[in-house]
Design a protein around this motif. Structure first.
Motif, PDB file in Angstrom:
ATOM      1  N   GLU A   1      -5.805  24.091  22.677  1.00  0.00           N
ATOM      2  CA  GLU A   1      -5.553  25.028  23.777  1.00  0.00           C
ATOM      3  C   GLU A   1      -5.206  26.415  23.239  1.00  0.00           C
ATOM      4  OE1 GLU A   1      -5.410  26.770  27.390  1.00  0.00           O
ATOM      5  OE2 GLU A   1      -6.233  24.784  26.938  1.00  0.00           O
ATOM      6  N   TRP A   2      -4.438  26.475  22.143  1.00  0.00           N
ATOM      7  CA  TRP A   2      -4.149  27.772  21.520  1.00  0.00           C
ATOM      8  C   TRP A   2      -5.460  28.433  21.099  1.00  0.00           C
ATOM      9  CZ3 TRP A   2       0.184  30.576  21.455  1.00  0.00           C
ATOM     10  CH2 TRP A   2       1.387  29.933  21.730  1.00  0.00           C
ATOM     11  N   ARG A   3      -6.359  27.679  20.480  1.00  0.00           N
ATOM     12  CA  ARG A   3      -7.659  28.230  20.065  1.00  0.00           C
ATOM     13  C   ARG A   3      -8.456  28.706  21.274  1.00  0.00           C
ATOM     14  NH1 ARG A   3      -7.701  24.019  16.143  1.00  0.00           N
ATOM     15  NH2 ARG A   3      -7.464  24.926  14.078  1.00  0.00           N
ATOM     16  N   ASN A   4      -8.442  27.926  22.352  1.00  0.00           N
ATOM     17  CA  ASN A   4      -9.172  28.302  23.568  1.00  0.00           C
ATOM     18  C   ASN A   4      -8.689  29.643  24.112  1.00  0.00           C
ATOM     19  OD1 ASN A   4     -10.664  25.950  23.457  1.00  0.00           O
ATOM     20  ND2 ASN A   4      -9.418  24.885  24.985  1.00  0.00           N
ATOM     21  N   ARG A   5      -7.405  29.900  23.988  1.00  0.00           N
ATOM     22  CA  ARG A   5      -6.850  31.153  24.512  1.00  0.00           C
ATOM     23  C   ARG A   5      -7.258  32.354  23.666  1.00  0.00           C
ATOM     24  NH1 ARG A   5      -1.704  29.862  28.130  1.00  0.00           N
ATOM     25  NH2 ARG A   5      -2.380  27.809  28.802  1.00  0.00           N
ATOM     26  N   LEU A   6      -7.814  32.073  22.496  1.00  0.00           N
ATOM     27  CA  LEU A   6      -8.346  33.154  21.661  1.00  0.00           C
ATOM     28  C   LEU A   6      -9.803  33.463  21.990  1.00  0.00           C
ATOM     29  CD1 LEU A   6      -6.703  32.395  18.207  1.00  0.00           C
ATOM     30  CD2 LEU A   6      -6.298  34.365  19.684  1.00  0.00           C
ATOM     31  N   SER A   7     -10.335  32.861  23.055  1.00  0.00           N
ATOM     32  CA  SER A   7     -11.703  33.184  23.467  1.00  0.00           C
ATOM     33  C   SER A   7     -11.751  34.575  24.098  1.00  0.00           C
ATOM     34  CB  SER A   7     -12.248  32.133  24.433  1.00  0.00           C
ATOM     35  OG  SER A   7     -11.493  32.131  25.627  1.00  0.00           O
ATOM     36  N   GLU A   8     -10.618  35.053  24.561  1.00  0.00           N
ATOM     37  CA  GLU A   8     -10.492  36.423  25.052  1.00  0.00           C
ATOM     38  C   GLU A   8     -10.001  37.288  23.878  1.00  0.00           C
ATOM     39  OE1 GLU A   8     -11.180  37.588  28.096  1.00  0.00           O
ATOM     40  OE2 GLU A   8     -11.549  35.654  29.073  1.00  0.00           O
ATOM     41  N   PRO A   9     -10.320  38.601  23.884  1.00  0.00           N
ATOM     42  CA  PRO A   9      -9.887  39.458  22.773  1.00  0.00           C
ATOM     43  C   PRO A   9      -8.362  39.519  22.636  1.00  0.00           C
ATOM     44  CG  PRO A   9     -11.535  40.566  24.127  1.00  0.00           C
ATOM     45  CD  PRO A   9     -11.135  39.325  24.861  1.00  0.00           C
ATOM     46  N   VAL A  10      -7.889  39.269  21.419  1.00  0.00           N
ATOM     47  CA  VAL A  10      -6.465  39.370  21.091  1.00  0.00           C
ATOM     48  C   VAL A  10      -6.349  40.170  19.795  1.00  0.00           C
ATOM     49  CG1 VAL A  10      -4.376  38.114  20.425  1.00  0.00           C
ATOM     50  CG2 VAL A  10      -5.880  37.176  22.205  1.00  0.00           C
TER      51      VAL A  10
END
Length: 168
Positions: A48-57
């Motif tokens: 889930e942490w990786r999935n949240r990096l699908s948006e630019p950070v």
């Protein structure tokens, strides 16, 4: 970007541990600044942490350690895909007032322009006037309020909506 010993870069799935570290630090040390709770994020799976990096950070690093973060959440609808919301804004206390937040915002707004965004938006806790002044200095304007947007310790707190036109 590198100045003052701090490097800012767009991160990806390989940076998930740095993302996790700085996001949890932000939620733990400044809980009233965010709509999310530390407890909601600390239980997330690595996937889930990786999935949240699908948006630019974008993360700021000093001596290899994450010290600041700023993310973008782009609108999905094709009619609104020219807009994005800035999320997860945090700079470690010892680096506040050094210009690091400005540099993070520059990195994210440059990226936003490069992917065709025309407007950046954000929400600020109405009880955080310093953050509102910061965003106003950077070109954001208040466009509205959401009454009782956040419920914290039984208190309803408004969110101030702000926007910055990146074009004309």
């Amino acid at each position: 970007m590198d100045a003052g010993g701090v490097t800012i870069r767009l991160v990806g799935p390989d940076d998930v541990e740095a993302f996790r570290q700085i996001r949890l630090e932000a939620l733990r040390t400044n809980p009233s600044a965010f709509a999310s709770r530390y407890e909601d994020w600390e239980v997330l799976s690595l996937e889930e942490w990786r999935n949240r990096l699908s948006e630019p950070v974008f993360i700021a690093f000093q001596d290899g350690q994450p010290v600041g973060i700023m993310g973008l959440f782009r609108q999905r609808s094709s009619k609104m895909a020219h807009r994005a919301t800035i999320v997860m804004v945090y700079v470690r206390a010892g680096l506040r007032g050094t210009g690091l937040a400005v540099r993070l915002l520059e990195a994210i707004s440059d990226h936003a322009r490069s992917i065709g965004l025309r407007q950046l938006e954000l929400f600020v806790n109405a009880e955080n006037p310093a953050a509102m002044r910061f965003y106003q200095r950077q070109g954001f304007a208040e466009i509205g309020r959401i009454p009782g947007a956040v419920l914290e310790d039984g208190r309803e707190i408004d969110d101030v909506m702000m926007a910055w036109r990146l074009v004309g």
